[in-house]
Enzyme design. Structure first.
Site, PDB file in Angstrom:
ATOM      1  N   HIS A 224       0.811  -1.220   0.000  1.00  0.00           N
ATOM      2  CA  HIS A 224       0.000   0.000   0.000  1.00  0.00           C
ATOM      3  C   HIS A 224       0.846   1.272   0.000  1.00  0.00           C
ATOM      4  O   HIS A 224       0.306   2.374   0.042  1.00  0.00           O
ATOM      5  CB  HIS A 224      -0.933  -0.011   1.221  1.00  0.00           C
ATOM      6  N   LYS A 226       3.162   4.405  -1.281  1.00  0.00           N
ATOM      7  CA  LYS A 226       3.289   5.254  -2.464  1.00  0.00           C
ATOM      8  C   LYS A 226       4.587   6.032  -2.303  1.00  0.00           C
ATOM      9  O   LYS A 226       4.678   6.945  -1.480  1.00  0.00           O
ATOM     10  CB  LYS A 226       2.127   6.240  -2.600  1.00  0.00           C
ATOM     11  N   ASP A 231      17.430   9.756  -7.985  1.00  0.00           N
ATOM     12  CA  ASP A 231      18.848  10.102  -7.811  1.00  0.00           C
ATOM     13  C   ASP A 231      19.279  10.121  -6.346  1.00  0.00           C
ATOM     14  O   ASP A 231      20.196  10.878  -5.973  1.00  0.00           O
ATOM     15  CB  ASP A 231      19.139  11.457  -8.469  1.00  0.00           C
ATOM     16  N   HIS A 404      -9.144  11.622   0.210  1.00  0.00           N
ATOM     17  CA  HIS A 404      -8.259  10.470   0.361  1.00  0.00           C
ATOM     18  C   HIS A 404      -7.008  10.821   1.157  1.00  0.00           C
ATOM     19  O   HIS A 404      -6.155   9.965   1.392  1.00  0.00           O
ATOM     20  CB  HIS A 404      -7.879   9.948  -1.035  1.00  0.00           C
ATOM     21  N   LYS A 406      -4.463  11.424   4.098  1.00  0.00           N
ATOM     22  CA  LYS A 406      -4.268  10.836   5.423  1.00  0.00           C
ATOM     23  C   LYS A 406      -3.306  11.751   6.179  1.00  0.00           C
ATOM     24  O   LYS A 406      -2.128  11.838   5.856  1.00  0.00           O
ATOM     25  CB  LYS A 406      -3.682   9.427   5.321  1.00  0.00           C
ATOM     26  N   ASP A 411      -1.414  20.114  17.755  1.00  0.00           N
ATOM     27  CA  ASP A 411      -1.050  21.440  18.283  1.00  0.00           C
ATOM     28  C   ASP A 411      -0.305  22.294  17.264  1.00  0.00           C
ATOM     29  O   ASP A 411       0.540  23.131  17.636  1.00  0.00           O
ATOM     30  CB  ASP A 411      -0.222  21.294  19.560  1.00  0.00           C
TER      31      ASP A 411
END
Length: 486
Positions: A224, A226, A231, A404, A406, A411
């Site tokens: 899952h 991404k 380089d 979507h 997350k 604070d």
């Protein structure tokens, strides 16, 4: 003949109960949460045959024999690499904020590395601008490009990036692409994999799905993450799959997906490279030695530099570390806590921690999409609303598409962004990655993004919520029953 049938009947009954008893003992021996154990036992007793098949395929973390062996040997090697990183002069910040210290100490002890300083960090809130930046960086790459995605959906700018990747490979840039089999099933049915391989790109289908493997590996265990690494100096991660939102899941009629990504330059790219190397070895068996950062240039103090901590989870990585990290963050909140997640199915511990934070006087807000692409998750998440609302947590339903992103902000100082949903799959099962940034300026930037989400959302009113119809309550409780498995 009658004796034969009688004997066979007794043998079948004995075998049936022996199998039920064996599965029951296996569930009880495994140290899992009580709700999860009770759910599996009820499923097995109510639907014995289907329950047993479901448990054997989905009940335990089966990575597969070869992958499991690789996973067991990968992390000790990475731990040594992280330890050697400490020999580089001043890779770590001298101090963290009071809010961040518990989390940084947890990760230093559990994964052997804490935050790395000397990074430039840019928050990308538009999928269009993220893809444009990716295409530019891929076109400028001179040595290597590594990518891992859950979903690669051809169409629009995703095809432009694919062409840029092919062009880079043809001019000598070493390219590796790791894509989840289930998430990127459409991609593997197109001409793109062959085109890329013909150009010299290593394209690997992670965790292949097939009926032949169903009893040898857990099919819903997914890659899952991404990530993009260029380089050994530029890195991307966040919630966005490699898709152009204009061409992705338009038939669901819930609007375009809204994502959040981070583009980084600096030594954090090499740390993320170690995680990529681990994923590549677990999947292929080929060891890629992560590149060490150049201590002469990488850790020099720069204007507006950021300290970034990377937390990676999944088979072979420190167990439960993402769950522990999020719990630590929630308990660290003193004034304000904002969470955005597309899927809200928290563990009991996390649910109680969020409620306790609100009872402690923390201003807690959770932003979720009003509509999402999973009917099961949509109804199961609603079962948690009452307890959260009673604790004073504000729940906002985003109406500008499928949110979507997350993110967690504490604070306006401590920020978490990445691939982790607040559901059981992300917390306990999948390969995930999350960034932690201990910086007030970055926290202010993230706060503005979250406030924009809230401005496009509808606040759930407690009085209206308690008056919802009984058929909705029944559906919520029915789907809640399966929440430990989602």
């Amino acid at each position: 003949m009658a004796t034969f049938y009688t004997t066979m009947s007794w043998l079948l009954v004995f075998g049936y109960w022996f199998l039920i008893a064996g599965i029951t003992c296996r569930i009880l021996i495994k140290r899992r949460s009580v709700p999860s154990a009770m759910t599996w036992l009820l499923i097995i007793y109510v639907l014995p045959l289907l329950g047993i098949i479901a448990y054997l395929t989905l009940g335990e973390l089966h990575l597969g024999k070869c992958r499991a062996q690789r996973a067991r040997r990968v992390w000790p090697c990475m731990a040594i690499w992280f330890k050697n990183l400490q020999s580089i002069q001043n890779p770590y910040p001298t101090q963290n904020s009071e809010i961040a210290q518990p989390l940084f100490h947890l990760c230093a002890n559990r994964q052997g590395i804490s935050g790395i300083k000397g990074n430039q960090l840019e928050l990308l809130t538009s999928s269009y601008h993220t893809l444009r930046a990716l295409i530019r960086d891929v076109e400028k790459a001179s040595h290597n490009i590594e990518m891992v995605f859950y979903i690669w959906k051809p169409g629009g700018q995703a095809d432009e990036l694919a062409e840029a990747l092919i062009s880079s490979a043809r001019r000598g840039v070493y390219c590796r692409l790791l894509l989840d089999s289930a998430g990127s099933v459409e991609f593997f049915r197109t001409v793109w994999p062959n085109r890329m391989r013909n150009a010299g790109i290593d394209v690997v289908e992670a965790l292949p799905v097939s009926l032949l493997r169903i009893f040898f590996r857990r099919m819903d265990l997914r890659q899952h993450r991404k990530m993009v690494l260029i380089d050994n100096h530029i890195a991307y991660t966040g919630s966005m799959n490699l898709v152009d939102p204009r061409f992705f899941k338009q038939n669901t009629k819930i609007g375009q997906w809204i994502d959040l990504m981070a583009r980084m330059e600096g030594p954090i790219a090499t740390t993320m490279g170690a995680i990529y190397s681990s994923d590549w070895e677990i999947e292929t068996g080929q060891r890629i030695l992560p590149v060490k950062p150049d201590k002469k240039v990488m850790f020099l103090e720069k204007k507006n530099d950021r300290t970034i901590l990377v937390i990676a989870s999944g088979p072979g990585f420190p167990e439960n570390i993402i769950h522990q990290a999020i719990l630590t963050v929630v308990f660290s909140a003193r004034k304000k806590l904002i969470i955005t997640t597309p899927y809200l199915i928290p563990s009991d511990d996390l649910l109680h921690a969020i409620c306790i934070a609100s009872y402690r006087g923390v201003d807690v807000s959770i932003v979720i999409p009003r509509h999402n692409d999973s009917l099961l998750v949509r109804w199961a998440s609603r079962a948690f609303f009452s307890e959260l609302l009673e604790a004073g947590v504000k729940i906002y339903q985003f109406e500008g598409g499928l949110l979507h992103s997350k993110s967690i902000l504490v604070d306006e100082q401590l920020s978490l962004i990445g691939t982790v949903n607040l559901d059981m799959r992300s917390l306990w099962l999948n390969f995930e990655i999350s960034l932690v940034i201990d910086n007030h300026q970055f926290g202010s930037d993230l706060a503005r993004v979250q406030e924009n989400y809230i401005a496009k959302s509808r606040l759930i009113d407690m009085n209206c919520w308690v008056q919802r119809s009984y058929w909705k309550r029944i559906l919520e409780r029915l789907f809640y029953f399966f929440s430990p498995l989602l």
